[in-house]
Enzyme design. Sequence first.
Site, PDB file in Angstrom:
ATOM      1  N   CYS A 331       0.794  -1.065  -0.103  1.00 54.43           N
ATOM      2  CA  CYS A 331       0.117   0.418  -0.320  1.00 54.43           C
ATOM      3  C   CYS A 331       1.059   1.570   0.234  1.00 54.43           C
ATOM      4  O   CYS A 331       1.483   1.753  -1.081  1.00 54.43           O
ATOM      5  CB  CYS A 331      -0.953   0.012   1.454  1.00 54.43           C
ATOM      6  SG  CYS A 331      -2.300   0.981   0.832  1.00 54.43           S
ATOM      7  N   HIS A 428      -4.209  -5.759   1.449  1.00 55.50           N
ATOM      8  CA  HIS A 428      -3.427  -6.083   2.427  1.00 55.50           C
ATOM      9  C   HIS A 428      -4.302  -7.211   2.874  1.00 55.50           C
ATOM     10  O   HIS A 428      -4.740  -7.779   1.833  1.00 55.50           O
ATOM     11  CB  HIS A 428      -4.370  -5.157   3.622  1.00 55.50           C
ATOM     12  CG  HIS A 428      -3.500  -3.437   3.581  1.00 55.50           C
ATOM     13  ND1 HIS A 428      -2.747  -3.136   3.669  1.00 55.50           N
ATOM     14  CD2 HIS A 428      -4.722  -2.307   2.625  1.00 55.50           C
ATOM     15  CE1 HIS A 428      -2.483  -1.788   3.847  1.00 55.50           C
ATOM     16  NE2 HIS A 428      -3.264  -1.533   3.224  1.00 55.50           N
TER      17      HIS A 428
END
Length: 482
Positions: A331, A428
């Site tokens: 991310c 994630h």
Amino acid sequence: MTKALMIQGAGSNVGKSLLVAGLCRAARLRGLSVAPFKPQNMSNNAAVTVDGGEIGRAQALQALASGLEPVVDMNPVLLKPETDVGAQVVVQGKRLTTVKARDYAGLKPQLMAPVLESFNRLKARHDLVIVEGAGSPAEVNLRAGDIANMGFAAAAGVPVVLAGDIDRGGVIAQMVGTQAVLDPGDEALIKGFLINKFRGDVSLFDDGYRMIETRTGWHGFGVLPFFAEASKLPAEDALDLPRGGFGEGLKVACLALSRIANFDDLDPLAQEPGVSLTMVRAGEVIPAETDLVIIPGSKSTRGDLAFLRAQGWDIDLLAHWRRGGHILGICGGYQMLGRMVHDPEGIEGSAGSTDGLGLLEVETVMTGDKSLTRVEAVHETTGAMMRGYEIHIGRTDGPDRARGFARVAGLPEGARSADGRVQGSYLHGMFAEDGFRRAFLDGFGVRAGTQSYGQVVEQTLDELAAHMERHLDVEGLLALAR
């Protein structure tokens, strides 16, 4: 009629989240339909819900303990710190605004309505709602407009049990002092107390326990010994993550960024017997013997790039890469690995652009739209199936995107360098997928353990509930609910 009970803390980090998770599992094992609720949470560790929003990951764990999919009503107000003085405000799963801390008090009065709306929706669907407070009700300077502790309890008519943390010391003063500063109307909502995180012979605290009962007039629901197995559950606080030197096995170092987000990505790796994972804190160097460096998510990519450089980690990363080491950015960490990060609208702070680490041929442009999606993907190099979620702002593109980290709906996701040693992904939760984790570790010559991560978490929640049943009056606690 649906009942509710609220667990508040005599201080921050007294273990409220774990207590609520354990009570939820205990209630579920009694055959009750139970749901967790936290009116306001402050965390950069967020989960994507089944209804397309985001909530604190602690509430997602509590939902799992309850046998439920997480929904936005379980945490209607989520504050995500972006700087030392400002935070993004997420209301019922969607970003509302970004405010400075001193301006948040002016916003709170309009947040009670959505908080009560979410609470009442949960009450309509379940037999029992177990509520978690935030911080401490003893912070009476914050009582005006409060939606997190006594302000909510009073508005919703929910009885309160106060939890104290004996591990830090001073628990008698925590309890007696909290009662001393509370308004009589708020104090009347407290129906009892419990003591958490005791180490050693519990009988040694008998006199202290009776003293709290005598001084406060509150009923005690027990002393809970420290639950060591909590390390097998997703970490709520980055300070709980492993630190110190390496042991045996694959040596993985994760950078403890100042605005680290969704750090529970690391939990499944940390529990692998063939992996030695450590957090590299501010002022520390990345150990030279590291095999894999993980740059985790961040709530402020450009801000954490500056933080990273201030620690000298950019130099350490380049040296690690030149030695043949591997780097994975997740991310915000993925965005940092590129050539540039642009924020023309000043979404994460002041408008402008920042040089990235230059280890991937990509650039990121921050945009106002936030991606909040659950994702199924195929890992590009191993073919392993992956399930995870995206929770980010910004679009990333460039030549290395042609070599994706994974494929989502047939399209490349993330990026890889030409030599494959630097990789980035927006996904994630990837390591919680057992098949992918095994394939990923196999690429480093490491044999993964045989236990399923999901099964370990479920078993640990059962053990937590049993631990609470042995040492607390759980039946009495649940009977308090109104």
